[in-house]
Design a protein around this motif. Sequence first.
Motif, PDB file in Angstrom:
ATOM      1  N   GLU A 146       6.567  10.333   0.680  1.00 24.57           N
ATOM      2  CA  GLU A 146       5.716   9.187   0.339  1.00 24.57           C
ATOM      3  C   GLU A 146       6.149   7.997   1.190  1.00 24.57           C
ATOM      4  O   GLU A 146       7.306   7.925   1.600  1.00 24.57           O
ATOM      5  CB  GLU A 146       5.878   8.827  -1.147  1.00 24.57           C
ATOM      6  CG  GLU A 146       5.435   9.925  -2.079  1.00 24.57           C
ATOM      7  CD  GLU A 146       5.808   9.657  -3.534  1.00 24.57           C
ATOM      8  OE1 GLU A 146       5.944   8.474  -3.914  1.00 24.57           O
ATOM      9  OE2 GLU A 146       5.974  10.644  -4.259  1.00 24.57           O
ATOM     10  N   THR A 179      -6.495  -2.025   9.269  1.00 24.98           N
ATOM     11  CA  THR A 179      -5.758  -2.229   8.003  1.00 24.98           C
ATOM     12  C   THR A 179      -4.622  -3.212   8.229  1.00 24.98           C
ATOM     13  O   THR A 179      -4.383  -4.116   7.419  1.00 24.98           O
ATOM     14  CB  THR A 179      -5.168  -0.883   7.498  1.00 24.98           C
ATOM     15  OG1 THR A 179      -6.199   0.080   7.473  1.00 24.98           O
ATOM     16  CG2 THR A 179      -4.524  -1.020   6.139  1.00 24.98           C
ATOM     17  N   TRP A 200       1.328   5.506   0.514  1.00 25.25           N
ATOM     18  CA  TRP A 200       0.815   6.727   1.151  1.00 25.25           C
ATOM     19  C   TRP A 200       1.334   7.917   0.361  1.00 25.25           C
ATOM     20  O   TRP A 200       2.531   8.035   0.101  1.00 25.25           O
ATOM     21  CB  TRP A 200       1.323   6.806   2.581  1.00 25.25           C
ATOM     22  CG  TRP A 200       0.784   7.944   3.391  1.00 25.25           C
ATOM     23  CD1 TRP A 200      -0.287   7.905   4.238  1.00 25.25           C
ATOM     24  CD2 TRP A 200       1.310   9.272   3.487  1.00 25.25           C
ATOM     25  NE1 TRP A 200      -0.458   9.120   4.839  1.00 25.25           N
ATOM     26  CE2 TRP A 200       0.495   9.987   4.394  1.00 25.25           C
ATOM     27  CE3 TRP A 200       2.380   9.944   2.879  1.00 25.25           C
ATOM     28  CZ2 TRP A 200       0.725  11.320   4.717  1.00 25.25           C
ATOM     29  CZ3 TRP A 200       2.599  11.274   3.190  1.00 25.25           C
ATOM     30  CH2 TRP A 200       1.773  11.954   4.106  1.00 25.25           C
ATOM     31  N   SER A 242       0.191  12.256  -0.397  1.00 24.49           N
ATOM     32  CA  SER A 242      -0.719  13.391  -0.179  1.00 24.49           C
ATOM     33  C   SER A 242      -1.693  13.140   0.971  1.00 24.49           C
ATOM     34  O   SER A 242      -2.890  13.410   0.859  1.00 24.49           O
ATOM     35  CB  SER A 242      -1.511  13.701  -1.453  1.00 24.49           C
ATOM     36  OG  SER A 242      -0.673  13.706  -2.573  1.00 24.49           O
ATOM     37  N   GLY A 243      -1.190  12.556   2.038  1.00 19.94           N
ATOM     38  CA  GLY A 243      -2.010  12.447   3.248  1.00 19.94           C
ATOM     39  C   GLY A 243      -2.859  11.200   3.390  1.00 19.94           C
ATOM     40  O   GLY A 243      -3.550  11.040   4.390  1.00 19.94           O
ATOM     41  N   ASN A 244      -2.827  10.283   2.426  1.00 21.59           N
ATOM     42  CA  ASN A 244      -3.680   9.092   2.540  1.00 21.59           C
ATOM     43  C   ASN A 244      -2.979   7.807   2.112  1.00 21.59           C
ATOM     44  O   ASN A 244      -2.169   7.817   1.186  1.00 21.59           O
ATOM     45  CB  ASN A 244      -4.914   9.232   1.627  1.00 21.59           C
ATOM     46  CG  ASN A 244      -5.825  10.313   2.142  1.00 21.59           C
ATOM     47  OD1 ASN A 244      -6.277  10.265   3.275  1.00 21.59           O
ATOM     48  ND2 ASN A 244      -6.047  11.321   1.298  1.00 21.59           N
ATOM     49  N   TRP A 245      -3.370   6.720   2.800  1.00 18.35           N
ATOM     50  CA  TRP A 245      -2.972   5.386   2.343  1.00 18.35           C
ATOM     51  C   TRP A 245      -3.939   4.975   1.239  1.00 18.35           C
ATOM     52  O   TRP A 245      -5.139   5.225   1.348  1.00 18.35           O
ATOM     53  CB  TRP A 245      -3.072   4.361   3.486  1.00 18.35           C
ATOM     54  CG  TRP A 245      -1.985   4.518   4.503  1.00 18.35           C
ATOM     55  CD1 TRP A 245      -2.103   5.011   5.764  1.00 18.35           C
ATOM     56  CD2 TRP A 245      -0.602   4.150   4.338  1.00 18.35           C
ATOM     57  NE1 TRP A 245      -0.877   4.995   6.396  1.00 18.35           N
ATOM     58  CE2 TRP A 245       0.058   4.469   5.549  1.00 18.35           C
ATOM     59  CE3 TRP A 245       0.148   3.593   3.291  1.00 18.35           C
ATOM     60  CZ2 TRP A 245       1.428   4.251   5.742  1.00 18.35           C
ATOM     61  CZ3 TRP A 245       1.510   3.371   3.489  1.00 18.35           C
ATOM     62  CH2 TRP A 245       2.134   3.699   4.700  1.00 18.35           C
ATOM     63  N   ASP A 246      -3.430   4.359   0.179  1.00 14.86           N
ATOM     64  CA  ASP A 246      -4.352   3.873  -0.858  1.00 14.86           C
ATOM     65  C   ASP A 246      -5.004   2.566  -0.400  1.00 14.86           C
ATOM     66  O   ASP A 246      -4.765   2.109   0.718  1.00 14.86           O
ATOM     67  CB  ASP A 246      -3.642   3.742  -2.216  1.00 14.86           C
ATOM     68  CG  ASP A 246      -2.621   2.609  -2.236  1.00 14.86           C
ATOM     69  OD1 ASP A 246      -2.601   1.794  -1.292  1.00 14.86           O
ATOM     70  OD2 ASP A 246      -1.831   2.526  -3.205  1.00 14.86           O
ATOM     71  N   LYS A 247      -5.796   1.957  -1.259  1.00 18.85           N
ATOM     72  CA  LYS A 247      -6.588   0.785  -0.902  1.00 18.85           C
ATOM     73  C   LYS A 247      -5.708  -0.438  -0.594  1.00 18.85           C
ATOM     74  O   LYS A 247      -6.075  -1.313   0.174  1.00 18.85           O
ATOM     75  CB  LYS A 247      -7.538   0.472  -2.072  1.00 18.85           C
ATOM     76  CG  LYS A 247      -8.845  -0.152  -1.666  1.00 18.85           C
ATOM     77  CD  LYS A 247      -9.889   0.067  -2.740  1.00 18.85           C
ATOM     78  CE  LYS A 247     -10.065  -1.017  -3.717  1.00 18.85           C
ATOM     79  NZ  LYS A 247      -9.386  -1.929  -4.330  1.00 18.85           N
ATOM     80  N   PRO A 296       3.453   8.081   8.680  1.00 23.42           N
ATOM     81  CA  PRO A 296       2.002   7.941   8.872  1.00 23.42           C
ATOM     82  C   PRO A 296       1.669   6.562   9.456  1.00 23.42           C
ATOM     83  O   PRO A 296       2.226   5.554   9.029  1.00 23.42           O
ATOM     84  CB  PRO A 296       1.443   8.094   7.453  1.00 23.42           C
ATOM     85  CG  PRO A 296       2.570   7.780   6.545  1.00 23.42           C
ATOM     86  CD  PRO A 296       3.829   8.163   7.261  1.00 23.42           C
ATOM     87  N   SER A 335       0.852  -1.182   0.000  1.00 22.26           N
ATOM     88  CA  SER A 335       0.000   0.000   0.000  1.00 22.26           C
ATOM     89  C   SER A 335       0.895   1.242   0.000  1.00 22.26           C
ATOM     90  O   SER A 335       1.953   1.252   0.630  1.00 22.26           O
ATOM     91  CB  SER A 335      -0.885  -0.026   1.253  1.00 22.26           C
ATOM     92  OG  SER A 335      -1.623   1.159   1.361  1.00 22.26           O
TER      93      SER A 335
END
Length: 340
Positions: free
Chosen positions: A145, A100, A27, A29-34, A94, A25
């Motif tokens: 990232e 998860t 990360w 721009s502030g988010n983990w992808d699926k 992060p 997975s």
Amino acid sequence: MKKKVEIDWKNLGFDYMKTDQRYLSYWKSGNWDKGVLTEDNVLHLGEASPCLHYGQQCFEGLKAYRTKNGDIQLFRVNQNAKRLQDSCRRLLMPEIPEETFIKACSDVVKANEAYLPPYGTGGSLYIRPMVIGVGNSIAVKPASEFLFTVFCMPVGAYFKGGMTPVNFMISAYDRAACYGTGQQKVGGNYAASLIAHKIAVKKGFADCIYLDPTTHTKIEEVGAANFFGITKNNHFVTPKSSSILPSITKYSLLYLAENVLGLKTSEKDVYIDELDEFSEAGACGTAAVITPIGGIEYKNKLHVFFSETEVGPITTKLYDTLTAIQLGDIEGPEGWITKL
Ligand SMILES: Cc1ncc(COP(=O)(O)O)c(C=O)c1O
């Protein structure tokens, strides 16, 4: 039909083996992808990734077990999730949400079920989650990232012929600083320990024992494992320090010592020149559960605990109880086991 792999289960060691699928997975721009499962076991990283230069990375280690009735179970996976979050916070990475983390570990084990050693072989499926700072940025600052990955591999019983005591020597090196990253599972601690381990093995010891970095008078870690001792009046004692990794195995043994064996327990300073108070001692961690300590060499003298060849009764009882829970032979305390 279920996949079958040809593995000599009884002779497995602790060596990397490529299994079919791993979780990945990103990360950004502030988010983990699926996150996905992938067959590709090669990571594609920018050459200026901070994990490669400045050690911005952390990892975990846990096991999945096959029970007698064929079920698959994880041992205290939520504790590994929490410890990884703590490591991430310490290195400004992060965090991975607990759900998860548990789902990634579970999915990887299920996707590689063919590699899970059968019940009775002493083997298990070792799971290695990690978070690394990636993206090209050469300045000393947090990565832009991140990558979270989980892979697994079959591992054999640590002691092929049953638990055997081994000897350790005191290291002159520290693995971690007093207020450094000793409490977190980060690669830098392990890089710092390689030389001490090498020296110990060269001198004929299984590994070395680290003393506290400030005064060099108190036991901290036993190689990559925690220390515990059983006093002559049956107290389970383990060191308390800001620079040791909080071992999930150690806290499980401490709980069992208190609640199943009925021993008094304490976390306190364990002075290297007060080893006489212990009648048994061990190193504990996911890899071996317990490695009984035969003796410790300090100032050219070997201090022997129970015996250099036999394992003490309390160490044996703790080991038998914890491994029975991990293998599903007896029920563990609430929340310790996650069935897949
Ligand atoms: C430095 C260190 N201490 C202790 C441990 C034992 O921790 P755990 O029982 O969670 O495996 C490990 C292994 O993970 C370790 O690397």
